[in-house]
Write an enzyme that holds these catalytic residues in place. Structure first.
Site, PDB file in Angstrom:
ATOM      1  CB  CYS A 255      15.352  13.920   0.457  1.00 59.95           C
ATOM      2  SG  CYS A 255      15.634  15.281  -0.590  1.00 59.95           S
TER       3      CYS A 255
ATOM      4  CB  CYS B  50      17.035  12.536  -7.125  1.00 58.62           C
ATOM      5  SG  CYS B  50      15.423  13.287  -6.905  1.00 58.62           S
ATOM      6  CG  ASN B  51      16.036   9.168  -1.554  1.00 55.46           C
ATOM      7  OD1 ASN B  51      16.162   8.149  -1.302  1.00 55.46           O
ATOM      8  ND2 ASN B  51      17.035  10.127  -1.420  1.00 55.46           N
TER       9      ASN B  51
END
Length: 271
Positions: free
Chosen positions: A183, A73-74
């Site tokens: 993302c 998860c960015n």
């Protein structure tokens, strides 16, 4: 050698793009995945909320005896990676540095675009990471908050998705030669993004790039898994088990996945 699973965390289904690449590149490894779908998207959340929610997922994964944690998860990577790394005695890896490094290698015009959630763009982590490696590169950043909702609602092939992607990316068209999908939800919209940006623009999947670094860490710490005949990959979601299953089985091309609902708030007690 270490046959404990690798833990992956994400705000929802986006991290499945990392899981797919991990299973492809590292077929001997087992994974435990937690997606916090109930509280997604993380992009509009405050830094404090994102840190708290990420610790919920980290502690849940630790309860599953994982040997490594992948922040698939960015947004979580941007806000919490260094904090979590300092507290744990197992390897923790994010997705920003691998994606940024790959984009630097691929660009020919020194013009890189980054699309991500609002929180990731606010953090400016991609821009700062690229600038540390090359001051000659111009970075154009763009928040695309609607993309996560499209993916989480399994509307990736809808007319609405086509329109939203086209309208959202308009400010970048013709201005870059490399685009970081910042993302892990966004690769699920890859075909629409490529169509909008043009075939000459290289798309960088930050999650897929991270798997190469995962492999390096497994070797460095000598925690690769033995080859085995049976695997028990476990997937957990905080909401929408049926929707999660539909997306996961299609994206991973694996039937009858072990998917359960999980309550993770109680795993935040110590942090």
């Amino acid at each position: 050698m270490d046959n404990r699973p690798i833990g992956l965390l994400d705000s929802g289904v986006g991290g499945l793009t990392v899981a797919r690449e991990l299973l492809r590149q590292l077929p001997n490894e087992e994974i435990v995945y937690i997606g916090d779908t109930r509280r997604a998207p993380y992009g509009p959340r405050s830094r404090e909320q994102i840190i708290a929610f990420t610790w919920d997922m980290v502690n849940f994964l630790l309860s599953k005896n994982v040997k490594m944690i992948v922040m698939a998860c960015n947004t979580a990577t941007a806000m919490t990676l260094e904090i979590v790394k300092e507290e744990l005695d197992i390897p923790v890896i994010g997705v920003i540095l691998p994606g940024a490094s790959s984009a630097i290698q691929k660009t020919k015009t020194n013009k890189i675009g980054v699309i991500a959630t609002q929180a990731s763009i606010r953090s400016d982590e991609y821009h700062k990471t690229i600038a540390r490696k090359s001051s000659a590169i111009e970075v154009l950043s763009l928040a695309c908050p609607k993309f996560v909702s499209i993916v989480e609602s399994n509307e990736m092939e809808s007319e609405i998705a086509k329109r939203v992607v086209s309208e959202s990316l308009a400010p970048l068209v013709g201005k870059i030669d490399t685009l970081i999908l910042g993302c892990t939800h966004y690769p699920l919209l890859r075909s629409l993004i490529q169509e909008t940006m043009g075939k000459e623009v290289r798309l960088i999947d930050s999650g897929a790039e991270a798997v190469r670094d995962i492999s390096v860490l497994l070797n460095y710490f000598e925690i690769n898994a033995h080859e085995r005949k049976e695997y028990q990959h476990c997937f957990y979601t905080t909401a929408g088990v049926n929707s999660f299953r539909e997306i996961a089985e299609k994206w991973l091309n694996i039937g009858h996945l072990h998917i359960e609902h999980a309550e993770i708030e109680n795993f935040n007690k110590e942090k």
